[in-house]
Design a protein around this motif. Structure first.
Motif, short mmCIF file in Angstrom:
data_model
loop_
_atom_site.label_atom_id
_atom_site.label_comp_id
_atom_site.label_asym_id
_atom_site.label_seq_id
_atom_site.Cartn_x
_atom_site.Cartn_y
_atom_site.Cartn_z
N ALA A 116 19.57 7.92 2.66
CA ALA A 116 18.98 9.00 1.87
C ALA A 116 18.88 10.30 2.66
O ALA A 116 18.96 11.39 2.08
N THR A 117 18.69 10.22 3.98
CA THR A 117 18.53 11.42 4.81
C THR A 117 19.49 11.35 5.99
O THR A 117 20.00 10.29 6.35
N ILE A 118 19.70 12.50 6.60
CA ILE A 118 20.54 12.54 7.80
C ILE A 118 19.89 11.72 8.91
O ILE A 118 20.57 10.98 9.64
N ALA A 123 27.23 14.93 2.62
CA ALA A 123 27.71 15.60 1.40
C ALA A 123 27.07 16.98 1.27
O ALA A 123 26.02 17.26 1.83
N PRO A 124 27.70 17.87 0.49
CA PRO A 124 27.12 19.20 0.27
C PRO A 124 25.70 19.11 -0.28
O PRO A 124 25.37 18.24 -1.08
N GLY A 125 24.87 20.01 0.17
CA GLY A 125 23.48 20.06 -0.24
C GLY A 125 22.65 20.72 0.83
O GLY A 125 23.11 20.98 1.94
N THR A 126 21.39 21.00 0.51
CA THR A 126 20.45 21.56 1.46
C THR A 126 19.47 20.47 1.87
O THR A 126 18.82 19.86 1.01
N TYR A 127 19.36 20.22 3.16
CA TYR A 127 18.57 19.12 3.69
C TYR A 127 17.40 19.70 4.47
O TYR A 127 17.59 20.40 5.48
N ALA A 128 16.20 19.45 4.01
CA ALA A 128 15.00 20.00 4.62
C ALA A 128 14.47 19.01 5.65
O ALA A 128 13.50 18.28 5.42
N LEU A 148 21.38 22.49 6.85
CA LEU A 148 20.14 21.94 7.38
C LEU A 148 19.14 23.08 7.48
O LEU A 148 19.37 24.05 8.21
N ASP A 149 18.05 23.01 6.73
CA ASP A 149 17.10 24.12 6.60
C ASP A 149 15.74 23.69 7.11
O ASP A 149 15.13 22.75 6.58
N GLY A 150 15.24 24.40 8.13
CA GLY A 150 13.95 24.05 8.70
C GLY A 150 12.76 24.64 7.98
O GLY A 150 11.61 24.32 8.31
N GLY A 151 13.02 25.54 7.02
CA GLY A 151 11.92 26.14 6.28
C GLY A 151 10.93 26.89 7.14
O GLY A 151 9.77 27.06 6.75
N ASP A 152 11.38 27.32 8.33
CA ASP A 152 10.51 27.99 9.30
C ASP A 152 9.30 27.14 9.68
O ASP A 152 8.23 27.65 10.02
N LYS A 153 9.48 25.81 9.63
CA LYS A 153 8.42 24.87 10.00
C LYS A 153 8.89 23.86 11.03
O LYS A 153 8.19 23.57 12.00
N GLU A 154 10.09 23.30 10.83
CA GLU A 154 10.63 22.33 11.78
C GLU A 154 11.09 23.04 13.05
O GLU A 154 11.55 24.18 13.00
#
Length: 399
Positions: free
Chosen positions: A39-41, A57-62, A84-90
């Motif tokens: 389900a996740t990287i 696969a294509p998509g945005t992974y938080a 891969l998007d850290g949301g300015d938190k990770e």
């Protein structure tokens, strides 16, 4: 054959079958697909073994991903669509602590520290290195450079932008490649290689723009090659340098060849404290570096410069066959105070202005130098361990 012998043979065969077929390790390399198989990287990476490919696969992974499985490849199906998007938190997009890992064909953005980080150093200790100001740094002494180097890393076809410190970052790591990558919007440096000797690191066909520094190589020595790449619209393009904030100083033996280092003067780029503005290629207290056949233009302060940094004097650097035009000063040799020339030399460059005047006659690569000691103009001293160069005086610039 007696009954007892038959029983013993049956037991032996059973043990052999168990030994051959009872292992839980996979029989060969696998492709683990995200999100189909995991389900996740992170889940996919946790399942992977040497030789496996984690295919995303294509998509945005938080999520931020810790890779501690040696010899695996993490690959996106589409460089622009796998994000891969850290949301300015990770903190880190990929934090790789295992040997022989490749990150490929994806985008990493909005992490508070780094886009892709290769190091064995623990996150708590690494954070101390990144935040200390050059004073006593106990964290650097916890890594034994001879034992704790991560070996074998690669980032290919990766885009990293708008992360909090570095884009692609290799620390206390060796035998690595950054290739066909793009970094932008980092308030420290887009590419960083630090505290390694020998580093055996290659940056080729990379692009760094709109970072505080395009490439920074602090105490990165031996087998470092920055070639056939573009550094533009940063505050400072390329800087191999020696500092006390990390181990293994002084820096040495980096080759900067065949690059375009142009227009590094964008005030809209993120700013590093005590940084430099308007420089192309600057060697700060480094030794035996080679800068050859680069195009360096449009940098309003210095095109190619050789400087003192902190307590480290430049030694044995060769500036050869570059085209440096349209910079504030095209070629500069300006150590702080007075210093021996120490084998620094300039030859075969195409340029208009220099400090000192007629720099290739004063500091030739063949024959004796006519400049035994160089009294530099007054300069703001660099705090020990901080990346700070100041502009040379505009006097005596004609060739």
């Amino acid at each position: 054959m007696s009954r007892s012998v038959v029983v013993l043979l049956a037991i032996a065969v059973a043990y052999l079958l168990a030994a051959c077929g009872g292992s839980s390790e996979p029989a060969g390399p696998r492709t683990i697909r995200v999100p189909d198989d995991a389900a996740t990287i992170q889940q996919a990476v946790d399942e992977a073994h040497a030789g496996d490919i984690v295919l995303i696969a294509p998509g945005t992974y938080a999520e931020g991903v810790h890779v501690d499985a040696a010899g695996i490849t993490v690959r996106g199906e589409d460089r622009n669509a796998v994000i891969l998007d850290g949301g300015d938190k990770e903190q880190n997009g990929f934090w790789v602590t295992a040997d022989g890992v490749a990150i490929e064909n994806l985008t990493v953005r909005h992490f508070t520290n780094n886009g892709v980080l290769f190091t064995r150093m623990g996150e708590d200790l690494l954070q101390q290195v990144e935040t200390e100001d050059g004073g006593a740094n106990t964290s650097r002494d916890t890594v034994d450079p001879s034992k704790d180097l991560l070996s074998g890393y690669r980032a290919s076809y990766v885009t990293a932008y708008d992360n909090g410190l570095y884009g692609l970052y290799a620390f206390a790591s060796t035998n690595g490649v950054f290739e066909h990558t793009y970094v932008s919007g980092h308030p420290d440096s887009g590419y960083y290689v630090g505290q390694c000797k020998p580093c055996n690191a290659v940056l080729r066909d990379v692009t760094a723009e709109r970072n505080a520094i395009g490439y920074e190589g602090t105490n990165a020595s031996g087998g470092v090659y920055i070639v056939e790449s573009l550094f533009t619209h940063n505050r400072l393009g390329i800087t191999p340098n020696s500092q006390d904030a990390e181990r293994l100083a002084p820096q040495g033996e980096t080759v900067v060849a065949g690059n375009r280092v142009v227009d590094n003067s964008d005030p809209q780029t993120p700013e590093i404290e005590n940084g430099y503005f308007g420089g192309g290629i600057l060697i700060g207290g480094g030794e035996r570096n080679t800068v050859v056949r680069n195009l360096v233009t449009g940098n309003p302060d210095t095109g190619i410069g050789v400087f003192t940094l902190g307590r480290y004097q430049p030694n044995g650097n060769r500036i050869d066959g570059n085209v440096a035009k349209g910079n504030g000063v095209d070629l500069v040799f300006a150590p702080t105070g007075t210093t021996d020339v120490a084998g620094n030399c300039f030859a075969g460059n195409t340029f208009t202005t220099s400090l000192p005047r007629r720099i290739e006659q004063a500091l030739p690569c063949a024959g004796a130098s006519t400049l035994r000691r160089f009294p530099s103009p007054p300069r703001t001293p660099a705090p020990d361990g901080c990346l700070l160069y100041t502009s040379p005086s505009p006097r005596d610039l004609s060739t």
